[in-house]
Design a protein around this motif. Structure first.
Motif, mmCIF file in Angstrom:
data_model
loop_
_atom_site.group_PDB
_atom_site.id
_atom_site.type_symbol
_atom_site.label_atom_id
_atom_site.label_comp_id
_atom_site.label_asym_id
_atom_site.label_seq_id
_atom_site.Cartn_x
_atom_site.Cartn_y
_atom_site.Cartn_z
ATOM 1 N N GLY A 46 -9.140 -1.629 -12.554
ATOM 2 C CA GLY A 46 -9.182 -1.409 -13.990
ATOM 3 C C GLY A 46 -9.470 -2.688 -14.744
ATOM 4 N N PRO A 47 -9.539 -2.594 -16.065
ATOM 5 C CA PRO A 47 -9.947 -3.737 -16.889
ATOM 6 C C PRO A 47 -8.879 -4.811 -17.058
ATOM 7 N N ASP A 48 -7.618 -4.461 -16.869
ATOM 8 C CA ASP A 48 -6.540 -5.432 -17.058
ATOM 9 C C ASP A 48 -6.424 -6.352 -15.844
ATOM 10 N N HIS A 49 -6.092 -7.599 -16.101
ATOM 11 C CA HIS A 49 -5.860 -8.546 -15.006
ATOM 12 C C HIS A 49 -4.392 -8.436 -14.575
ATOM 13 N N HIS A 50 -4.109 -7.327 -13.910
ATOM 14 C CA HIS A 50 -2.771 -7.069 -13.399
ATOM 15 C C HIS A 50 -2.809 -7.042 -11.870
ATOM 16 N N PHE A 51 -1.689 -7.399 -11.271
ATOM 17 C CA PHE A 51 -1.661 -7.584 -9.830
ATOM 18 C C PHE A 51 -0.376 -7.012 -9.249
ATOM 19 N N LEU A 52 -0.450 -6.652 -7.981
ATOM 20 C CA LEU A 52 0.712 -6.145 -7.257
ATOM 21 C C LEU A 52 1.140 -7.194 -6.249
ATOM 22 N N ILE A 53 2.453 -7.380 -6.142
ATOM 23 C CA ILE A 53 2.993 -8.340 -5.188
ATOM 24 C C ILE A 53 4.344 -7.830 -4.706
ATOM 25 N N ASN A 54 4.819 -8.404 -3.606
ATOM 26 C CA ASN A 54 6.049 -7.892 -3.005
ATOM 27 C C ASN A 54 7.290 -8.190 -3.837
ATOM 28 N N PRO A 55 8.257 -7.293 -3.799
ATOM 29 C CA PRO A 55 9.551 -7.545 -4.432
ATOM 30 C C PRO A 55 10.274 -8.645 -3.658
ATOM 31 N N TYR A 56 10.670 -9.699 -4.346
ATOM 32 C CA TYR A 56 11.294 -10.841 -3.680
ATOM 33 C C TYR A 56 12.675 -10.440 -3.168
ATOM 34 N N GLY A 57 12.838 -10.521 -1.861
ATOM 35 C CA GLY A 57 14.103 -10.155 -1.226
ATOM 36 C C GLY A 57 13.937 -9.068 -0.194
ATOM 37 N N LEU A 58 12.854 -8.288 -0.294
ATOM 38 C CA LEU A 58 12.602 -7.263 0.711
ATOM 39 C C LEU A 58 11.839 -7.868 1.890
ATOM 40 N N PHE A 60 9.129 -7.657 4.939
ATOM 41 C CA PHE A 60 7.799 -7.058 4.864
ATOM 42 C C PHE A 60 7.774 -5.625 5.382
ATOM 43 N N ASP A 61 8.611 -5.305 6.354
ATOM 44 C CA ASP A 61 8.616 -3.941 6.880
ATOM 45 C C ASP A 61 9.414 -2.991 5.997
ATOM 46 N N GLU A 62 9.942 -3.499 4.883
ATOM 47 C CA GLU A 62 10.661 -2.662 3.925
ATOM 48 C C GLU A 62 9.829 -2.369 2.672
ATOM 49 N N VAL A 63 8.711 -3.049 2.517
ATOM 50 C CA VAL A 63 7.894 -2.884 1.310
ATOM 51 C C VAL A 63 7.265 -1.492 1.294
ATOM 52 N N THR A 64 7.331 -0.850 0.142
ATOM 53 C CA THR A 64 6.716 0.471 -0.043
ATOM 54 C C THR A 64 5.749 0.417 -1.224
ATOM 55 N N ALA A 65 4.929 1.456 -1.331
ATOM 56 C CA ALA A 65 3.968 1.533 -2.427
ATOM 57 C C ALA A 65 4.663 1.483 -3.784
ATOM 58 N N SER A 66 5.797 2.152 -3.894
ATOM 59 C CA SER A 66 6.480 2.218 -5.185
ATOM 60 C C SER A 66 7.308 0.984 -5.491
ATOM 61 N N SER A 67 7.677 0.200 -4.477
ATOM 62 C CA SER A 67 8.506 -0.981 -4.732
ATOM 63 C C SER A 67 7.688 -2.205 -5.121
ATOM 64 N N LEU A 68 6.375 -2.178 -4.906
ATOM 65 C CA LEU A 68 5.540 -3.311 -5.290
ATOM 66 C C LEU A 68 5.642 -3.553 -6.794
ATOM 67 N N VAL A 69 5.675 -4.821 -7.170
ATOM 68 C CA VAL A 69 5.875 -5.199 -8.571
ATOM 69 C C VAL A 69 4.530 -5.513 -9.220
ATOM 70 N N LYS A 70 4.299 -4.952 -10.408
ATOM 71 C CA LYS A 70 3.044 -5.205 -11.132
ATOM 72 C C LYS A 70 3.264 -6.317 -12.151
ATOM 73 N N VAL A 71 2.421 -7.357 -12.061
ATOM 74 C CA VAL A 71 2.569 -8.532 -12.910
ATOM 75 C C VAL A 71 1.222 -8.918 -13.519
ATOM 76 N N ASP A 72 1.279 -9.820 -14.515
ATOM 77 C CA ASP A 72 0.052 -10.393 -15.056
ATOM 78 C C ASP A 72 -0.221 -11.722 -14.362
ATOM 79 N N LEU A 73 -1.227 -12.447 -14.827
ATOM 80 C CA LEU A 73 -1.615 -13.698 -14.174
ATOM 81 C C LEU A 73 -0.538 -14.777 -14.259
ATOM 82 N N HIS A 74 0.408 -14.595 -15.167
ATOM 83 C CA HIS A 74 1.490 -15.567 -15.313
ATOM 84 C C HIS A 74 2.741 -15.160 -14.538
ATOM 85 N N GLY A 75 2.641 -14.055 -13.817
ATOM 86 C CA GLY A 75 3.783 -13.600 -13.043
ATOM 87 C C GLY A 75 4.790 -12.803 -13.842
#
Length: 251
Positions: A46-58, A60-75
């Motif tokens: 999409g047009p927004d500069h938004h990104f998905l990254i892992n939830p800090y503390g999980l 890697f084998d616990e990460v799910t599609a819904s737990s990913l955090v959406k952030v902007d370029l500044h985090g």
């Protein structure tokens, strides 16, 4: 939680979330994770500069599609989430995403073999067929300490240039690509090249590098070589393997 996140995002974003969660679990499956201390990020379509990254503390084998955090370029979080991210971990990723529109996915790891090769003065050498892929588009970035200084982003971007593989000295490996499957496959190939090099060097026997003329030819066709890596072909099978080993990533 799955239904609430899925209902709030586009189908394209949800597919990116599923693939990125699978990528995290694939890294865990191959034993490349470093507890919670590395990251894989992907741009939201999409047009927004938004990104998905892992939830800090999980893990890697616990990460799910819904737990990913959406952030902007500044985090900064741009969608409600019970999880936080690692701001220091996003420093490298935000730098690459901001500078390279083609870097839709950025994958950074601290594998033992990757760090070991990053310490070698000679770096990655053309000892195997696998090494030819990263060597076709490889850059290096000198170690400046834990990635907390925003001023380092300028130097990292300069060093990365238009390459898709990077060795961070004394630190680890990084790949970027315009899709998640290719970023993962690039890392698989570079990690394997590092493993092979270290095994060969450990024998203490004379080594036969690939002829410089072959390497020069590969570098001249870098774009074609990386496009032919085959991430999209391998990705469905990787996801099937992940599903058998770590089911539930698509929740």
């Amino acid at each position: 939680m799955t239904d609430s996140v899925k209902s709030k995002v586009s189908s394209e974003e949800w597919q990116t979330r599923v693939d990125l969660a699978a990528c995290y679990r694939a890294v865990a499956m191959y034993g490349w994770d470093d507890l919670i201390f590395t990251h894989i990020s992907a741009r939201v379509p999409g047009p927004d500069h938004h990104f998905l990254i892992n939830p800090y503390g999980l893990m890697f084998d616990e990460v799910t599609a819904s737990s990913l955090v959406k952030v902007d370029l500044h985090g900064n979080k741009v969608m409600e989430s019970e999880y936080d991210i690692n701001p220091a971990g996003f420093t490298i990723h935000s730098a690459v995403h901001e500078a390279r529109d083609d870097a839709k996915c950025v994958l950074h790891l601290h594998t033992a073999e990757g760090v070991a090769v990053s310490i070698l003065e000679e770096g990655l050498q053309p000892y195997s067929q696998q090494s030819l892929f990263p060597l076709a588009s490889l850059s290096y970035h000198a170690y400046e300490g834990v990635a907390l200084n925003p001023e380092e982003k300028v130097r990292l971007v300069r060093d990365l240039g238009d390459t898709q593989f990077m060795i961070l000295r004394n630190h680890g490996l990084l790949t970027c690509a315009d899709n998640i499957p290719d970023a993962f496959l690039f890392m698989f190939i570079m990690q394997r090249a590092c493993e092979i090099q270290l095994k060969a060097q450990a024998t203490g026997k004379p080594l036969i590098p690939i002829h410089s003329a072959i390497l020069d030819g590969i570098r001249m066709q870098a774009d074609q070589v990386t496009r032919q890596a085959g991430g999209s072909l391998a990705w469905p099978g990787i996801k099937r393997r992940v599903e058998r080993r770590f089911p539930g990533y698509d929740k």
